[in-house]
Enzyme design. Structure first.
Site, short mmCIF file in Angstrom:
data_model
loop_
_atom_site.label_atom_id
_atom_site.label_comp_id
_atom_site.label_asym_id
_atom_site.label_seq_id
_atom_site.Cartn_x
_atom_site.Cartn_y
_atom_site.Cartn_z
N SER A 199 0.85 -1.20 0.00
CA SER A 199 0.00 0.00 0.00
C SER A 199 0.88 1.24 0.00
CB SER A 199 -0.86 0.00 1.26
OG SER A 199 0.01 0.14 2.39
N ASP A 241 -1.12 -1.38 -4.05
CA ASP A 241 -2.50 -1.57 -3.58
C ASP A 241 -3.12 -0.20 -3.24
OD1 ASP A 241 -4.67 -3.08 -2.68
OD2 ASP A 241 -3.88 -3.25 -0.63
N GLY A 281 -10.54 -4.87 6.82
CA GLY A 281 -10.33 -4.96 8.27
C GLY A 281 -11.11 -6.13 8.88
N ALA A 332 -10.94 -9.66 1.83
CA ALA A 332 -11.30 -11.09 1.88
C ALA A 332 -10.88 -11.77 3.18
CB ALA A 332 -10.69 -11.82 0.68
N ASP A 344 -4.99 -9.11 3.75
CA ASP A 344 -4.04 -8.37 4.58
C ASP A 344 -4.30 -8.67 6.06
OD1 ASP A 344 -2.27 -6.58 5.66
OD2 ASP A 344 -3.15 -4.78 4.82
N THR A 345 -5.50 -8.34 6.54
CA THR A 345 -5.82 -8.44 7.97
C THR A 345 -5.53 -9.83 8.54
OG1 THR A 345 -7.47 -6.71 7.72
CG2 THR A 345 -7.71 -8.15 9.64
O1 G3H Z 1 -6.40 -4.12 -0.47
C1 G3H Z 1 -6.23 -4.96 0.43
C2 G3H Z 1 -7.32 -5.72 0.94
O2 G3H Z 1 -8.51 -5.49 0.34
C3 G3H Z 1 -7.18 -6.49 2.17
O3 G3H Z 1 -8.36 -6.55 2.95
O4 G3H Z 1 -7.31 -6.45 5.19
O5 G3H Z 1 -9.67 -7.17 4.88
O6 G3H Z 1 -7.78 -8.61 4.13
P1 G3H Z 1 -8.28 -7.26 4.36
ZN ZN Z 2 -8.45 -3.33 -0.50
#
Ligand code: G3H
Ligand code: ZN
Length: 285
Positions: free
Chosen positions: A50, A82, A181, A210, A232-233
């Site tokens: 990001s 991203d 998130g 996701a 990511d989360t």
């Molecule tokens: O762009 C990154 C994501 O959409 C990650 O989403 O943190 O909910 O997995 P997330």
């Molecule tokens: Zn995203």
């Protein structure tokens, strides 16, 4: 092998009906965890950073990764920006070797989103870099992007057709009920909307937010046309939990490898679990 654009990786996934994980990293441990998982399962993956990640790691560090580290890895990889928010960030990412960028102008009105995305597509395509854009507004917070539940807007299938035609983007992020998130309630995805978009739009579709989704939901989304799945989360949570556990168990330990190592392993297992669930194991070429 040389870094590929996301377009190359995703079009193959689309043709063969599997999903490719796009995993965020901000440090060495996450980067290594993702690469090791991809190598072990012989899976194509997209490594994504990001704008906050660029600030944290620095462009020259990322240039070294793009030009020296990643081309040494023998599975198909793309390095993707991203949620890029400006033309300047996009250009600086491309200049240091990113092979794929997302321009996120989804908060702007439709025509403005088209205009900004088109500009980015022109520049990126001239140097073989693929472009993802977003239509609709995905709930939640991802770094500097924050969308309240009341502001969330699902992607309109007919607008999606016009958007792709007008911008010539390579992939499209759709808002179908996921959130960035940690989910507050149970996520409810609008699968009918997704299949309607798929019927009308040819480019690979992207699922943001996701993490925290039941894997059956992700698999169903893949069967209905999602090709790139952003995670990511879930990686952050696994890292944090393992780190905390080890720090508590090994009070007084000052060798960072002794506590970052297990946390890295925890990230690697989550990445492996996702790769298997998305069907991209043994899809490397
Ligand atoms: O762009 C990154 C994501 O959409 C990650 O989403 O943190 O909910 O997995 P997330
Ligand atoms: Zn995203």
């Amino acid at each position: 092998m040389p870094l590929l654009s996301s377009k190359v990786i995703l079009e193959k996934a689309q043709k063969e009906g599997y999903g490719v994980g796009a995993f965020n990293f901000n440090n060495l441990e996450f980067l290594q965890a993702i690469i090791e998982a991809a190598k072990e399962l012989k899976a194509p993956v997209i490594l994504q950073v990001s704008e906050g990640g660029i600030k944290y790691m620095g462009l020259s560090f990322l240039e070294g990764i793009a030009r020296e580290v990643l081309p040494e890895v023998d599975v198909p990889l793309a390095l993707h920006l991203d949620h890029g928010s400006s033309f300047d960030v996009i250009v600086s990412a491309i200049r240091v070797g990113f092979t794929s960028v997302m321009i996120d102008a989804s908060k702007k009105p439709f025509d403005e989103n088209v205009r900004i995305t088109r500009e980015v597509v022109k520049v990126a395509h001239a140097v073989g870099v693929s472009v993802e854009a977003e239509l609709g507004k995905i709930m939640g917070t991802e770094e500097h992007i924050s969308v309240a539940e009341s502001e969330a807007v699902f992607t309109d299938p007919d607008e999606a057709v016009r958007f792709v035609e007008l911008t010539e983007v390579d992939s499209l992020a759709v808002a179908i009920g996921t959130a960035h998130g940690i989910y507050k309630g149970e996520p409810k995805l609008d699968f009918d909307r997704l299949s309607d978009i798929r019927k009308k739009v040819e480019v690979p579709l992207v699922l943001h937010g996701a993490s925290g989704l039941p894997l059956e939901d992700v698999r169903k989304a893949i069967s209905l046309g999602i090709c790139k799945i952003n995670i990511d989360t879930d990686l952050r949570v696994a890292f944090r939990e393992k780190l905390e556990e080890v720090l508590i168990a090994k009070r007084g330990e000052i060798d960072p490898r002794k506590f970052l190592g297990p946390a890295k392993e925890a990230v690697r297992s989550v990445v492996m679990e996702k790769i298997k669930a998305f069907g991209s194991e043994r899809r490397a070429w």
